[in-house]
Design an enzyme around this catalytic site. Structure first.
Site, PDB file in Angstrom:
ATOM      1  N   HIS A  76      62.517  83.728  69.177  1.00  0.00           N
ATOM      2  CA  HIS A  76      63.725  83.434  70.427  1.00  0.00           C
ATOM      3  C   HIS A  76      62.659  84.418  71.199  1.00  0.00           C
ATOM      4  CE1 HIS A  76      66.108  86.895  70.466  1.00  0.00           C
ATOM      5  NE2 HIS A  76      65.926  86.759  69.092  1.00  0.00           N
ATOM      6  N   ASP A  78      65.121  84.790  74.580  1.00  0.00           N
ATOM      7  CA  ASP A  78      65.864  85.956  75.580  1.00  0.00           C
ATOM      8  C   ASP A  78      65.687  87.345  75.065  1.00  0.00           C
ATOM      9  OD1 ASP A  78      67.363  84.223  73.156  1.00  0.00           O
ATOM     10  OD2 ASP A  78      69.302  84.988  73.914  1.00  0.00           O
ATOM     11  N   ASP A 115      62.735  93.057  70.065  1.00  0.00           N
ATOM     12  CA  ASP A 115      63.873  92.227  70.076  1.00  0.00           C
ATOM     13  C   ASP A 115      64.300  90.611  71.046  1.00  0.00           C
ATOM     14  OD1 ASP A 115      65.755  90.647  68.697  1.00  0.00           O
ATOM     15  OD2 ASP A 115      67.628  91.185  69.168  1.00  0.00           O
ATOM     16  N   GLU A 145      69.336  82.953  71.776  1.00  0.00           N
ATOM     17  CA  GLU A 145      69.884  83.336  70.068  1.00  0.00           C
ATOM     18  C   GLU A 145      70.577  84.257  70.813  1.00  0.00           C
ATOM     19  OE1 GLU A 145      69.400  85.725  67.013  1.00  0.00           O
ATOM     20  OE2 GLU A 145      69.303  86.508  68.900  1.00  0.00           O
ATOM     21  N   GLU A 146      70.020  85.285  71.703  1.00  0.00           N
ATOM     22  CA  GLU A 146      71.417  86.814  71.728  1.00  0.00           C
ATOM     23  C   GLU A 146      72.497  86.168  71.806  1.00  0.00           C
ATOM     24  OE1 GLU A 146      70.389  88.592  70.240  1.00  0.00           O
ATOM     25  OE2 GLU A 146      68.140  89.502  70.883  1.00  0.00           O
ATOM     26  N   ASP A 169      61.583  87.323  63.881  1.00  0.00           N
ATOM     27  CA  ASP A 169      62.661  88.378  64.060  1.00  0.00           C
ATOM     28  C   ASP A 169      63.443  89.552  63.293  1.00  0.00           C
ATOM     29  OD1 ASP A 169      64.807  88.983  66.641  1.00  0.00           O
ATOM     30  OD2 ASP A 169      66.431  87.858  66.336  1.00  0.00           O
ATOM     31  N   HIS A 459      69.165  95.666  71.279  1.00  0.00           N
ATOM     32  CA  HIS A 459      70.436  95.686  72.541  1.00  0.00           C
ATOM     33  C   HIS A 459      71.360  97.171  73.117  1.00  0.00           C
ATOM     34  CE1 HIS A 459      72.138  92.131  69.592  1.00  0.00           C
ATOM     35  NE2 HIS A 459      70.349  91.787  69.694  1.00  0.00           N
TER      36      HIS A 459
END
Length: 487
Positions: A76, A78, A115, A145-146, A169, A459
């Site tokens: 992904h 983003d 990530d 995705e996030e 991922d 994150h």
């Protein structure tokens, strides 16, 4: 060596260095999508961007590999935009300030975006390679995705031609993932009326900072604290004992990130300020003792601030406070079938007041590999907040990915890893929302697997990726593509 692009393997890190320069927070991905389209076009490869923002790039098989099964390399585009409160950074316009820290690459006060930037970089490096052997190849780079897996949800059936999906991922080198948890968003909305500030009160800003946060799936079992829970635990005691009132609250930032910080403006009677300070210090020490192994840098500070214009009415404050205190949070149940795996969890991620709309939003992300357990958790959260007078809604539900231990690509990658590195990789499921569950629903015949290098603390501003494992990840990817089974 002091440049990201100079790290080996240069073909992967060079692309990641380019990605670092392109702002790509979730829901602001136009620049990275356009860059990915140009990347494919510049290689002379068939490239398309669909209505959901997904980018697909196709590369024909190398000579002699035409009869191999078609592979989709997937990641992904983003990234999660999280920064320390003292860091000046605009994720919509600023590049990521990354640097090499010993055996790791990390960023200066923000999330790094490894990530899933490293996985994307490896997939694009395969497209760029002129000597790597592979069968028919597609690269699928999904959007947003996030914050909701929008790209995976928006992907149409029939677009992709391959038979094997390799997701990039995962975040532990030496592990192959064959299953993941499903998830769902819970939102509780309180409406409130404003009340005047009583005479003899003063404005106080209370800040909960210094917590580690992290990925609400991958890191939920680490026992880290939740800044929203800490804030309202203190407010609950202060409201009961000293009549402290709440004017506004801003806790957490993203559903899939454990909240690291929470800030609120309070009204405290002038006669009780010293007692309030003592209560905050006492409770902070108690909570730090409880979380001594996971949150050694937790801080709760208070300071005089501009007098708030009005207060949240007392009844709503009490209802909100009790609901937050009572709301389930963290690990709910461990898996019975896979040792060490979280089965069900929830993250009370956001509590935010809107003084214009006179509302308070409470947002949580629930995860479970058992659909019925997720539904039960949803009913518990709904009961807590509806009893407190909030309107509760659920959205963004996505399925889990059931392991297939007879997978052909699993067998191939086990054999390849053992041949290259002398050991059998661990087979795992992940307590996070990989897109495989959604994508597999659209392409039910796919054989799917997920792997990646070692990434820690995604994150959060502590996010870092291990340099040595990126090399192993790349070598493993190349060897896997060379050994894809025949059709």
């Amino acid at each position: 060596m002091n440049k990201i692009k100079d790290i080996q393997p240069a073909e992967v890190w060079g692309i990641f260095d380019q990605i670092l320069q392109i702002p790509r927070p979730s829901n602001h991905e136009e620049k990275i999508q356009d860059w990915a389209v140009r990347f494919g076009n510049n290689l002379g490869l068939e490239t398309l961007k669909d209505e959901a923002g997904n980018v697909v790039i196709r590369k024909p098989a190398t000579p002699g590999m035409e009869t191999r099964k078609g592979v989709i390399l997937q990641g992904h585009l983003d990234m999660v935009p999280q920064k320390n409160s003292d860091k000046e950074h605009d994720f919509i316009s600023d590049p990521i300030d990354a640097f090499i820290d010993g055996e790791w690459v990390t960023a200066n006060g923000t999330t790094l975006g490894a990530d899933n930037g490293i996985g994307v970089s490896a997939a694009l490096a395969v497209l760029s390679s002129k000597n790597l052997k592979h069968g028919p190849l597609e690269v699928l780079l999904t959007a947003t995705e996030e914050t909701g897996m929008d790209g995976a949800n928006g992907l149409k059936a029939g677009v992709l031609k391959g038979e094997i999906l390799i997701n990039t991922d995962s975040e532990d080198e030496g592990e192959l993932y064959v299953g993941c948890a499903g998830g769902e968003d819970a939102t509780a909305l309180f409406s409130y009326t404003e009340e005047e500030i009583p005479a003899g009160f003063t404005g106080i800003k209370m800040s909960v900072t210094g917590m580690k946060g992290g990925h609400s799936g991958m890191d939920i079992a680490l026992g880290r604290g939740n800044a929203n829970k800490v804030f309202f635990r203190i407010l609950n005691a202060a409201g009961e004992k000293l009549g402290v009132r709440l004017a506004s609250i801003d806790g957490g930032g993203l559903r899939n990130a454990i909240p690291r910080e929470a800030f609120g403006v309070l009204a405290v009677s002038e006669a009780s300020v010293s007692d309030f300070a003592a209560l905050v210090d006492e409770l902070t020490e108690t909570i730090k003792h409880e979380l001594s192994a996971t949150e050694p840098d937790l801080k709760v500070t208070i300071e005089q601030t501009e007098f708030p214009a009005a207060l949240i009415d007392k009844k709503t404050q009490e209802s909100l406070t009790m609901a937050v205190v009572a709301c389930p949070n963290g690990v709910i149940r461990m898996s019975d079938s896979m040792k060490g795996l979280v089965e069900t969890s929830t993250n009370l991620a956001i509590i935010k007041s809107d003084t214009e709309k006179k509302t308070i939003l409470c947002a949580a992300l629930m995860r479970s590999s058992v659909d019925s357990a997720k539904e039960d958790l949803a009913s518990r959260i709904k009961a807590v907040f509806e009893l407190a007078g909030a309107k509760v809604t659920f959205s963004g539900s996505y399925p889990g990915w059931k392991p297939n231990m007879d997978s052909a690509i699993l067998k191939t990658m086990q054999e390849v890893y053992h041949e290259k590195f002398g050991k059998i990789p661990e087979i795992k499921a992940i307590h996070a929302g990989l897109e495989c569950g959604i994508l597999g629903g659209k392409y039910p015949g796919w054989d799917m697997i997920s792997f990646g290098p070692t990434i820690r603390f995604p994150h959060s501003p502590d996010e870092k990726v291990n340099v040595e494992t990126v090399q192993k990840f790349w070598d493993f990817m190349k060897a896997t593509l060379e050994n894809i089974p025949e059709k």
